[in-house]
Design a protein around this motif. Structure first.
Motif, PDB file in Angstrom:
ATOM      1  N   UNK A   1     -11.249  17.848  -4.095  1.00  0.00           N
ATOM      2  CA  UNK A   1     -11.944  17.513  -5.340  1.00  0.00           C
ATOM      3  C   UNK A   1     -13.345  16.947  -5.116  1.00  0.00           C
ATOM      4  N   UNK A   2     -13.505  16.098  -4.111  1.00  0.00           N
ATOM      5  CA  UNK A   2     -14.747  15.341  -3.973  1.00  0.00           C
ATOM      6  C   UNK A   2     -15.988  16.201  -3.700  1.00  0.00           C
ATOM      7  N   UNK A   3     -15.915  17.294  -2.938  1.00  0.00           N
ATOM      8  CA  UNK A   3     -17.151  18.067  -2.712  1.00  0.00           C
ATOM      9  C   UNK A   3     -17.863  18.460  -4.004  1.00  0.00           C
ATOM     10  N   UNK A   4     -17.110  18.918  -5.007  1.00  0.00           N
ATOM     11  CA  UNK A   4     -17.748  19.296  -6.273  1.00  0.00           C
ATOM     12  C   UNK A   4     -18.210  18.073  -7.051  1.00  0.00           C
ATOM     13  N   UNK A   5     -17.461  16.975  -6.977  1.00  0.00           N
ATOM     14  CA  UNK A   5     -17.921  15.729  -7.600  1.00  0.00           C
ATOM     15  C   UNK A   5     -19.251  15.306  -6.984  1.00  0.00           C
ATOM     16  N   UNK A   6     -19.327  15.381  -5.673  1.00  0.00           N
ATOM     17  CA  UNK A   6     -20.542  14.940  -4.974  1.00  0.00           C
ATOM     18  C   UNK A   6     -21.739  15.815  -5.334  1.00  0.00           C
ATOM     19  N   UNK A   7     -21.503  17.108  -5.480  1.00  0.00           N
ATOM     20  CA  UNK A   7     -22.604  17.999  -5.857  1.00  0.00           C
ATOM     21  C   UNK A   7     -23.126  17.671  -7.254  1.00  0.00           C
ATOM     22  N   UNK A   8     -22.221  17.264  -8.139  1.00  0.00           N
ATOM     23  CA  UNK A   8     -22.628  16.913  -9.504  1.00  0.00           C
ATOM     24  C   UNK A   8     -23.047  15.451  -9.613  1.00  0.00           C
ATOM     25  N   UNK A   9     -22.793  14.684  -8.523  1.00  0.00           N
ATOM     26  CA  UNK A   9     -23.071  13.251  -8.515  1.00  0.00           C
ATOM     27  C   UNK A   9     -22.384  12.558  -9.699  1.00  0.00           C
ATOM     28  N   UNK A  10     -21.126  12.924  -9.904  1.00  0.00           N
ATOM     29  CA  UNK A  10     -20.373  12.365 -11.009  1.00  0.00           C
ATOM     30  C   UNK A  10     -18.886  12.431 -10.693  1.00  0.00           C
ATOM     31  N   UNK A  11     -18.225  11.287 -10.711  1.00  0.00           N
ATOM     32  CA  UNK A  11     -16.785  11.307 -10.509  1.00  0.00           C
ATOM     33  C   UNK A  11     -16.234   9.951 -10.111  1.00  0.00           C
ATOM     34  N   UNK A  12     -14.960   9.768 -10.411  1.00  0.00           N
ATOM     35  CA  UNK A  12     -14.256   8.546 -10.023  1.00  0.00           C
ATOM     36  C   UNK A  12     -12.886   8.913  -9.471  1.00  0.00           C
ATOM     37  N   UNK A  13     -12.508   8.227  -8.412  1.00  0.00           N
ATOM     38  CA  UNK A  13     -11.210   8.437  -7.768  1.00  0.00           C
ATOM     39  C   UNK A  13     -10.447   7.130  -7.820  1.00  0.00           C
ATOM     40  N   UNK A  14      -9.199   7.199  -8.264  1.00  0.00           N
ATOM     41  CA  UNK A  14      -8.324   6.026  -8.249  1.00  0.00           C
ATOM     42  C   UNK A  14      -7.097   6.370  -7.432  1.00  0.00           C
ATOM     43  N   UNK A  15      -6.916   5.663  -6.338  1.00  0.00           N
ATOM     44  CA  UNK A  15      -5.717   5.810  -5.516  1.00  0.00           C
ATOM     45  C   UNK A  15      -4.740   4.711  -5.907  1.00  0.00           C
ATOM     46  N   UNK A  16      -3.559   5.116  -6.364  1.00  0.00           N
ATOM     47  CA  UNK A  16      -2.558   4.145  -6.789  1.00  0.00           C
ATOM     48  C   UNK A  16      -1.881   3.550  -5.557  1.00  0.00           C
ATOM     49  N   UNK A  17      -2.023   2.241  -5.402  1.00  0.00           N
ATOM     50  CA  UNK A  17      -1.495   1.553  -4.227  1.00  0.00           C
ATOM     51  C   UNK A  17      -0.483   0.488  -4.663  1.00  0.00           C
ATOM     52  N   UNK A  18      -0.278  -0.494  -3.839  1.00  0.00           N
ATOM     53  CA  UNK A  18       0.738  -1.503  -4.103  1.00  0.00           C
ATOM     54  C   UNK A  18       0.411  -2.759  -3.315  1.00  0.00           C
ATOM     55  N   UNK A  19       0.923  -3.875  -3.804  1.00  0.00           N
ATOM     56  CA  UNK A  19       0.771  -5.099  -3.030  1.00  0.00           C
ATOM     57  C   UNK A  19       1.522  -4.992  -1.705  1.00  0.00           C
ATOM     58  N   UNK A  20       2.385  -3.992  -1.594  1.00  0.00           N
ATOM     59  CA  UNK A  20       3.072  -3.748  -0.321  1.00  0.00           C
ATOM     60  C   UNK A  20       2.082  -3.436   0.787  1.00  0.00           C
ATOM     61  N   UNK A  21       0.904  -2.938   0.422  1.00  0.00           N
ATOM     62  CA  UNK A  21      -0.117  -2.638   1.413  1.00  0.00           C
ATOM     63  C   UNK A  21      -0.971  -3.832   1.771  1.00  0.00           C
ATOM     64  N   UNK A  22      -0.746  -4.964   1.092  1.00  0.00           N
ATOM     65  CA  UNK A  22      -1.530  -6.175   1.323  1.00  0.00           C
ATOM     66  C   UNK A  22      -0.671  -7.279   1.928  1.00  0.00           C
ATOM     67  N   UNK A  23       0.577  -7.373   1.468  1.00  0.00           N
ATOM     68  CA  UNK A  23       1.494  -8.403   1.950  1.00  0.00           C
ATOM     69  C   UNK A  23       2.628  -7.764   2.739  1.00  0.00           C
ATOM     70  N   UNK A  24       3.378  -8.572   3.427  1.00  0.00           N
ATOM     71  CA  UNK A  24       4.513  -8.073   4.199  1.00  0.00           C
ATOM     72  C   UNK A  24       5.646  -7.625   3.267  1.00  0.00           C
ATOM     73  N   UNK A  25       6.161  -6.445   3.494  1.00  0.00           N
ATOM     74  CA  UNK A  25       7.369  -5.970   2.820  1.00  0.00           C
ATOM     75  C   UNK A  25       8.352  -5.544   3.907  1.00  0.00           C
ATOM     76  N   UNK A  26       8.990  -6.477   4.571  1.00  0.00           N
ATOM     77  CA  UNK A  26       9.898  -6.123   5.670  1.00  0.00           C
ATOM     78  C   UNK A  26      11.006  -5.197   5.206  1.00  0.00           C
TER      79      UNK A  26
END
Length: 246
Positions: A93-118
């Motif tokens: 997706x990003x190559x065409x966004x970059x050519x138009x200089x317009x776009x937003x990407x949201x990656x859905x993450x979790x606090x599991x990636x910040x704190x320990x989730x043993x």
């Protein structure tokens, strides 16, 4: 556009969107198959026009247990889906966004990636990697006027949380502990509502908070406050300073 592996689930969501007067197109694709991802993105742009927003939400819980006890193939499959799927779509997706200089990407993450989730280590590691990927991608896209966010939607009473709570009584001790923890989280102040989570996501997509590009943002954050305090951490770009003062 909606993309998922399950045609039945896609149609359920599409039906609810149409019922509200919205327009939607659905595509069945495995996010771990890069050529298929590239084809569907090309088809979408031909049929619907340029993509201005990409939300990477595909994810699985992965195996539960100590790192040295979990099946390697299950662990790697979690990484391929949770991290690899997002990277594949960004690559398409990003190559065409970059050519138009317009776009937003949201990656859905979790606090599991910040704190320990043993014992939920595959999921935790994949989300930590996705947060770091978002940070690096935002820096790479800055000159093309694109924004990238790693968004934690909160602990929600749906999806993976429901799957974890549905672990039955005969589950392993590790699975039982995870199920009990998920129930406790949903009953605590850490929980979020789907409505508030979606509203925060819409704010990120509005363009009003693009200065936060590259950041890990949660449903509980005061975005206006974070924007006001960006200057205090701009030199070092150390987001921990923002989080600790929020």
């Amino acid at each position: 556009m909606l993309v998922a592996r399950s045609a039945a689930e896609l149609e359920d969501v599409a039906r609810s969107i149409r019922a509200e007067g919205g327009k939607v197109a659905t595509y069945v694709v495995d996010v771990t198959t890069k050529p298929a991802v590239a084809r569907v993105v090309e088809e979408v742009e031909e049929q619907l026009g340029p993509l201005d927003v990409l939300i990477n939400n595909a994810g699985v819980r992965g195996p539960i247990g100590n790192a040295w006890e979990c099946d390697w193939d299950d662990w790697w499959s979690t990484i391929e889906i949770n991290l690899g799927g997002a990277v594949a779509f960004c690559h398409a997706v990003i190559p065409n966004m970059a050519r138009r200089r317009k776009g937003r990407v949201v990656n859905i993450v979790s606090e599991a990636g910040v704190f320990r989730w043993p014992t939920v280590f595959a999921y935790s590691v994949s989300k930590a990697a996705l947060i770091k990927f978002s940070e690096n991608l935002a820096s790479e896209c800055r000159d093309d006027s694109l924004s990238v966010f790693a968004y934690h939607p909160g602990f929600l009473p749906l999806g993976l949380a429901n799957e974890a709570m549905d672990l039955h009584a005969s589950a392993t001790p590790a699975e039982a502990r995870v199920a009990a923890w998920c129930r406790a989280q949903l009953e605590s102040s850490s929980a979020a509502s789907p409505g508030s989570s979606a509203a925060q996501l819409v704010r990120l997509l509005s363009g009003a908070y693009d200065v936060l590009t590259g950041r890990y943002v949660t449903v509980h954050d005061d975005l206006d406050l974070l924007v006001a305090r960006v200057g205090t951490a701009a030199a070092s770009r150390d987001y921990r300073m923002l989080r600790s003062s929020a």
